[in-house]
Scaffold this motif. Structure first.
Motif, PDB file in Angstrom:
ATOM      1  N   ARG A  20       7.826  -8.451  61.611  1.00  0.00           N
ATOM      2  CA  ARG A  20       7.372  -7.302  60.832  1.00  0.00           C
ATOM      3  C   ARG A  20       5.843  -7.178  60.896  1.00  0.00           C
ATOM      4  NH1 ARG A  20      11.052  -9.314  56.991  1.00  0.00           N
ATOM      5  NH2 ARG A  20       9.300  -9.955  55.658  1.00  0.00           N
ATOM      6  N   PRO A  32       6.543  -2.736  56.733  1.00  0.00           N
ATOM      7  CA  PRO A  32       6.623  -3.330  55.394  1.00  0.00           C
ATOM      8  C   PRO A  32       7.921  -4.121  55.242  1.00  0.00           C
ATOM      9  CG  PRO A  32       7.200  -1.011  55.308  1.00  0.00           C
ATOM     10  CD  PRO A  32       6.735  -1.276  56.717  1.00  0.00           C
ATOM     11  N   ARG A  33       7.934  -5.026  54.300  1.00  0.00           N
ATOM     12  CA  ARG A  33       9.156  -5.779  54.029  1.00  0.00           C
ATOM     13  C   ARG A  33      10.166  -4.863  53.356  1.00  0.00           C
ATOM     14  NH1 ARG A  33      10.078 -11.053  50.101  1.00  0.00           N
ATOM     15  NH2 ARG A  33      11.843 -11.938  51.272  1.00  0.00           N
TER      16      ARG A  33
END
Length: 220
Positions: free
Chosen positions: A196, A202-203
């Motif tokens: 990522r 983004p997570r």
């Protein structure tokens, strides 16, 4: 490689859990995008960005033909010649080729939940393919070596991000119909933190990560 070793690996990815193995292979392919040197080579050909589905399908077909028929089979020798041609491209050295080999053998077995015997068979297959390509074999702990390579080699790049955007929709082919339109989000939810970071993603929220893991792992 002896037939029993080849058969154990082939049985996993072609018969026992073929859909999960294909997702694992796709994730292995994606991991290579996070290495700028590999991403530049793949982006430089233009073929992956222009026809990601066809390119990914061709890559999968090559690997599964090698696994199913063996490196020394007539079909296998032809594929090895194609892979060797990639090795001769500018910027592609032995270590990059070893990393790609690790991704294409470790990731399918991991995602498919392979047994110890199937992991050993994948290791034997990787050793045979490395020898055919005339590159150093993977260490006994291929997974650990791969993670070490990633710690040193993963980095953000425009090419890597562009390749991820091109390939992310391909996860749709592995999802149930109603979920297919969310393929990029579900695919991103399967990526670990280093990936990522390389792709500037983004997570994903925990519910999406849990749903993605369940959706893919319910596959055969």
């Amino acid at each position: 490689m002896t037939p029993p070793a080849r058969d154990a690996f082939a049985a996993l990815v072609l018969h026992r859990r073929p859909q999960r193995a294909r997702v694992g292979l796709t994730l292995g392919f994606v991991r290579t995008f996070a290495v700028p040197g590999i991403a530049e080579v793949l982006a430089g050909t233009g073929r992956l960005a222009e026809a990601p589905k066809a390119r990914a399908k061709a890559t999968g077909a090559m690997m599964f033909a090698l696994i199913g028929h063996g490196v020394d089979s007539p079909a296998g020798r032809g594929i090895v010649a194609e892979l060797a041609a990639m090795h001769r491209l500018p910027g592609v050295d032995d270590e990059l080729m070893r990393y790609v080999l690790a991704c294409f053998t470790v990731c399918p077995v991991d995602f498919a939940g392979g047994t110890r015997a199937e992991r050993d068979a994948a290791t034997a297959f990787a050793a045979d393919l490395a020898a055919a390509l005339r590159i150093p074999p993977l260490p006994d702990d291929a997974r650990g070596w791969m993670r070490g390579f990633e710690t040193a080699g993963f980095a953000p790049s425009d090419a890597g991000r562009a390749l991820w955007r091109a390939v992310a929709p391909l996860f749709a082919a592995r999802l149930p119909g109603p979920l297919a339109r969310h393929a990029p989000a579900f695919g991103a939810a399967l990526l670990d933190a280093p990936l990522r970071a390389a792709f500037a993603l983004p997570r994903p929220p925990l519910p999406l990560r849990a749903a993605a893991g369940l959706a893919f792992r319910l596959m055969r």
